[in-house]
Scaffold this motif. Structure first.
Motif, PDB file in Angstrom:
ATOM      1  N   HIS A  22       0.838  -1.204   0.000  1.00 14.22           N
ATOM      2  CA  HIS A  22       0.000   0.000   0.000  1.00 14.22           C
ATOM      3  C   HIS A  22       0.871   1.252   0.000  1.00 14.22           C
ATOM      4  O   HIS A  22       0.630   2.198  -0.768  1.00 14.22           O
ATOM      5  CB  HIS A  22      -0.922  -0.017   1.219  1.00 14.22           C
ATOM      6  CG  HIS A  22      -2.072   0.929   1.113  1.00 14.22           C
ATOM      7  ND1 HIS A  22      -3.128   0.924   2.004  1.00 14.22           N
ATOM      8  CD2 HIS A  22      -2.345   1.936   0.229  1.00 14.22           C
ATOM      9  CE1 HIS A  22      -3.993   1.872   1.667  1.00 14.22           C
ATOM     10  NE2 HIS A  22      -3.519   2.496   0.600  1.00 14.22           N
ATOM     11  N   VAL A  23       1.902   1.260   0.836  1.00 12.22           N
ATOM     12  CA  VAL A  23       2.829   2.395   0.867  1.00 12.22           C
ATOM     13  C   VAL A  23       3.512   2.562  -0.485  1.00 12.22           C
ATOM     14  O   VAL A  23       3.629   3.675  -1.009  1.00 12.22           O
ATOM     15  CB  VAL A  23       3.867   2.211   1.989  1.00 12.22           C
ATOM     16  CG1 VAL A  23       5.058   3.147   1.792  1.00 12.22           C
ATOM     17  CG2 VAL A  23       3.232   2.466   3.347  1.00 12.22           C
ATOM     18  N   TYR A  24       3.973   1.449  -1.067  1.00  7.94           N
ATOM     19  CA  TYR A  24       4.631   1.511  -2.369  1.00  7.94           C
ATOM     20  C   TYR A  24       3.701   2.129  -3.407  1.00  7.94           C
ATOM     21  O   TYR A  24       4.113   2.988  -4.207  1.00  7.94           O
ATOM     22  CB  TYR A  24       5.050   0.107  -2.807  1.00  7.94           C
ATOM     23  CG  TYR A  24       5.926   0.077  -4.032  1.00  7.94           C
ATOM     24  CD1 TYR A  24       7.299  -0.056  -3.921  1.00  7.94           C
ATOM     25  CD2 TYR A  24       5.378   0.162  -5.313  1.00  7.94           C
ATOM     26  CE1 TYR A  24       8.115  -0.084  -5.042  1.00  7.94           C
ATOM     27  CE2 TYR A  24       6.176   0.131  -6.436  1.00  7.94           C
ATOM     28  CZ  TYR A  24       7.547   0.005  -6.299  1.00  7.94           C
ATOM     29  OH  TYR A  24       8.333  -0.019  -7.424  1.00  7.94           O
ATOM     30  N   ASN A  25       2.449   1.724  -3.393  1.00  4.68           N
ATOM     31  CA  ASN A  25       1.498   2.222  -4.381  1.00  4.68           C
ATOM     32  C   ASN A  25       1.206   3.709  -4.186  1.00  4.68           C
ATOM     33  O   ASN A  25       0.980   4.441  -5.162  1.00  4.68           O
ATOM     34  CB  ASN A  25       0.204   1.422  -4.319  1.00  4.68           C
ATOM     35  CG  ASN A  25      -0.698   1.678  -5.506  1.00  4.68           C
ATOM     36  OD1 ASN A  25      -0.300   1.456  -6.650  1.00  4.68           O
ATOM     37  ND2 ASN A  25      -1.902   2.144  -5.248  1.00  4.68           N
ATOM     38  N   LEU A  26       1.190   4.165  -2.938  1.00  2.00           N
ATOM     39  CA  LEU A  26       0.983   5.586  -2.674  1.00  2.00           C
ATOM     40  C   LEU A  26       2.214   6.406  -3.038  1.00  2.00           C
ATOM     41  O   LEU A  26       2.099   7.535  -3.540  1.00  2.00           O
ATOM     42  CB  LEU A  26       0.646   5.800  -1.199  1.00  2.00           C
ATOM     43  CG  LEU A  26      -0.711   5.288  -0.714  1.00  2.00           C
ATOM     44  CD1 LEU A  26      -0.795   5.382   0.807  1.00  2.00           C
ATOM     45  CD2 LEU A  26      -1.852   6.086  -1.355  1.00  2.00           C
ATOM     46  N   ASP A  27       3.389   5.862  -2.775  1.00  2.00           N
ATOM     47  CA  ASP A  27       4.625   6.608  -2.978  1.00  2.00           C
ATOM     48  C   ASP A  27       5.126   6.542  -4.417  1.00  2.00           C
ATOM     49  O   ASP A  27       5.657   7.523  -4.947  1.00  2.00           O
ATOM     50  CB  ASP A  27       5.702   6.060  -2.043  1.00  2.00           C
ATOM     51  CG  ASP A  27       6.964   6.900  -2.055  1.00  2.00           C
ATOM     52  OD1 ASP A  27       6.876   8.098  -1.715  1.00  2.00           O
ATOM     53  OD2 ASP A  27       8.027   6.358  -2.404  1.00  2.00           O
ATOM     54  N   ARG A  44       8.575   8.302   7.562  1.00  2.62           N
ATOM     55  CA  ARG A  44       7.781   8.925   6.496  1.00  2.62           C
ATOM     56  C   ARG A  44       6.311   8.571   6.711  1.00  2.62           C
ATOM     57  O   ARG A  44       5.991   7.583   7.390  1.00  2.62           O
ATOM     58  CB  ARG A  44       8.238   8.441   5.116  1.00  2.62           C
ATOM     59  CG  ARG A  44       9.684   8.741   4.797  1.00  2.62           C
ATOM     60  CD  ARG A  44      10.062   8.210   3.433  1.00  2.62           C
ATOM     61  NE  ARG A  44       9.321   8.873   2.384  1.00  2.62           N
ATOM     62  CZ  ARG A  44       9.228   8.424   1.123  1.00  2.62           C
ATOM     63  NH1 ARG A  44       9.794   7.272   0.791  1.00  2.62           N
ATOM     64  NH2 ARG A  44       8.549   9.094   0.221  1.00  2.62           N
ATOM     65  N   SER A  45       5.428   9.361   6.109  1.00  4.75           N
ATOM     66  CA  SER A  45       3.994   9.102   6.272  1.00  4.75           C
ATOM     67  C   SER A  45       3.240   9.448   4.999  1.00  4.75           C
ATOM     68  O   SER A  45       3.680  10.289   4.200  1.00  4.75           O
ATOM     69  CB  SER A  45       3.432   9.908   7.446  1.00  4.75           C
ATOM     70  OG  SER A  45       3.554  11.293   7.205  1.00  4.75           O
ATOM     71  N   TRP A  46       2.091   8.778   4.829  1.00 10.92           N
ATOM     72  CA  TRP A  46       1.224   8.980   3.684  1.00 10.92           C
ATOM     73  C   TRP A  46      -0.224   8.935   4.145  1.00 10.92           C
ATOM     74  O   TRP A  46      -0.571   8.156   5.043  1.00 10.92           O
ATOM     75  CB  TRP A  46       1.412   7.878   2.633  1.00 10.92           C
ATOM     76  CG  TRP A  46       2.762   7.810   2.030  1.00 10.92           C
ATOM     77  CD1 TRP A  46       3.162   8.301   0.830  1.00 10.92           C
ATOM     78  CD2 TRP A  46       3.919   7.155   2.602  1.00 10.92           C
ATOM     79  NE1 TRP A  46       4.483   8.015   0.618  1.00 10.92           N
ATOM     80  CE2 TRP A  46       4.977   7.324   1.689  1.00 10.92           C
ATOM     81  CE3 TRP A  46       4.153   6.468   3.794  1.00 10.92           C
ATOM     82  CZ2 TRP A  46       6.251   6.816   1.929  1.00 10.92           C
ATOM     83  CZ3 TRP A  46       5.423   5.971   4.043  1.00 10.92           C
ATOM     84  CH2 TRP A  46       6.451   6.139   3.117  1.00 10.92           C
ATOM     85  N   GLN A  47      -1.074   9.731   3.516  1.00  8.54           N
ATOM     86  CA  GLN A  47      -2.515   9.636   3.768  1.00  8.54           C
ATOM     87  C   GLN A  47      -3.115   8.673   2.764  1.00  8.54           C
ATOM     88  O   GLN A  47      -2.840   8.741   1.561  1.00  8.54           O
ATOM     89  CB  GLN A  47      -3.186  11.000   3.642  1.00  8.54           C
ATOM     90  CG  GLN A  47      -4.646  11.003   4.066  1.00  8.54           C
ATOM     91  CD  GLN A  47      -5.251  12.393   4.029  1.00  8.54           C
ATOM     92  OE1 GLN A  47      -5.071  13.130   3.074  1.00  8.54           O
ATOM     93  NE2 GLN A  47      -5.980  12.741   5.087  1.00  8.54           N
ATOM     94  N   THR A  48      -3.923   7.739   3.261  1.00 11.25           N
ATOM     95  CA  THR A  48      -4.529   6.756   2.378  1.00 11.25           C
ATOM     96  C   THR A  48      -5.729   7.349   1.643  1.00 11.25           C
ATOM     97  O   THR A  48      -6.159   8.466   1.924  1.00 11.25           O
ATOM     98  CB  THR A  48      -4.988   5.520   3.166  1.00 11.25           C
ATOM     99  OG1 THR A  48      -6.130   5.868   3.951  1.00 11.25           O
ATOM    100  CG2 THR A  48      -3.880   4.997   4.058  1.00 11.25           C
ATOM    101  N   GLU A  49      -6.266   6.561   0.726  1.00  8.10           N
ATOM    102  CA  GLU A  49      -7.419   7.010  -0.057  1.00  8.10           C
ATOM    103  C   GLU A  49      -8.634   7.276   0.827  1.00  8.10           C
ATOM    104  O   GLU A  49      -9.514   8.062   0.454  1.00  8.10           O
ATOM    105  CB  GLU A  49      -7.776   5.952  -1.102  1.00  8.10           C
ATOM    106  CG  GLU A  49      -6.656   5.619  -2.090  1.00  8.10           C
ATOM    107  CD  GLU A  49      -5.667   4.591  -1.547  1.00  8.10           C
ATOM    108  OE1 GLU A  49      -4.817   4.154  -2.350  1.00  8.10           O
ATOM    109  OE2 GLU A  49      -5.724   4.241  -0.346  1.00  8.10           O
TER     110      GLU A  49
END
Length: 252
Positions: free
Chosen positions: A11-16, A155-160
């Motif tokens: 999921h992280v890979y797909n967001l990044d 590092r951080s990402w906001q999901t869909e």
């Protein structure tokens, strides 16, 4: 747990590294493959970041990956764009196809996920055996991986759906003799400030010398080897280059 790319990691890979994001490799590979009318194989296809632009450019590309979670992203994003390439769960060490390919491409340093020289040598021989006569192998290596990311990193990402994904990475081992590094990667999924899921992955990368790789390719049977620095085809790598690309052909 080593280089597995589980659910949260994928999921992280797909967001990044989303479809459409390029590090110069997508354009380079598309240009180098111009005129290639036969089938192309992308091992370690991931979420399709490189595969989908090649399909959109009209190439006949299929791929495999060891992670079913990554393949799920790749299949879904291909379907959204009207593509249905042959995708399968296989590994570098044991993949097999009945057909032979006009080209095999491995962008993004994925070959460095193979931690042992002997195993990588066998994989290169497998690539050679799966190429048609005069078929080409093109792949990237990142020369700075041995000395990069020495400090802990968050590092951080906001999901869909508005949740938060975080990645904590920490180098835990550098093996100069084995030319490998090992990092601990902890992926956490947070909902409304609460931790709901975690994954721990050991991430191993191998560092290659340029001449070491040239000799290994020659031992695997490849000829006409061209080594390129920073996607300037034919320019020899130099100090400060971020990526080294190898292009070679099957002998016989």
């Amino acid at each position: 747990m080593n280089n597995t790319y589980g659910r949260l990691a994928s999921h992280v890979y797909n967001l990044d590294k989303y479809i459409g994001k390029s590090f110069g490799d997508v354009e380079y590979y598309r240009a180098r493959l111009e005129g290639c009318a036969g089938p192309i194989l992308e091992p370690a296809v991931g979420n399709g970041r490189a595969l989908i632009p090649l399909l959109e450019a009209g190439f006949d590309v299929c791929g495999f990956d060891a992670s079913e979670d990554m393949l799920d992203y790749c299949r879904a994003q291909c379907a959204e764009r009207g593509f249905a390439p042959a995708l399968s769960r296989q590994t570098f060490e044991s993949f097999t196809y009945q057909q032979r390919f006009d080209a095999i491409v491995v962008p993004a340093g994925s070959l460095q996920l193979i931690g042992h020289h002997a195993v990588a040598s066998a994989v290169l021989r497998r690539f050679h055996d799966h190429l048609a006569p005069a078929g080409r192998l093109i792949f990237d290596l990142y020369p700075n991986d041995m000395v990069a990311d020495l400090q802990p990193n968050i590092r951080s990402w906001q999901t869909e759906t508005g949740d938060l994904l975080t990645l904590n990475s920490q180098r835990v081992k550098t093996d100069i003799i084995g030319q490998t590094t090992v990092s601990h990667l902890r992926y956490d999924l947070w909902q409304v400030g609460r931790l709901v899921s975690s994954e721990l992955e050991f991430f191993t990368m191998r560092w290659w010398g340029v001449q070491e790789m040239v000799l290994t390719l020659q031992a695997a049977g490849f000829v006409d080897i061209v080594v390129t620095g920073d996607y300037a085809f034919g320019r020899a790598p130099q100090h400060g280059d971020h990526v080294v690309t190898f292009e070679c052909q099957r002998s016989g």
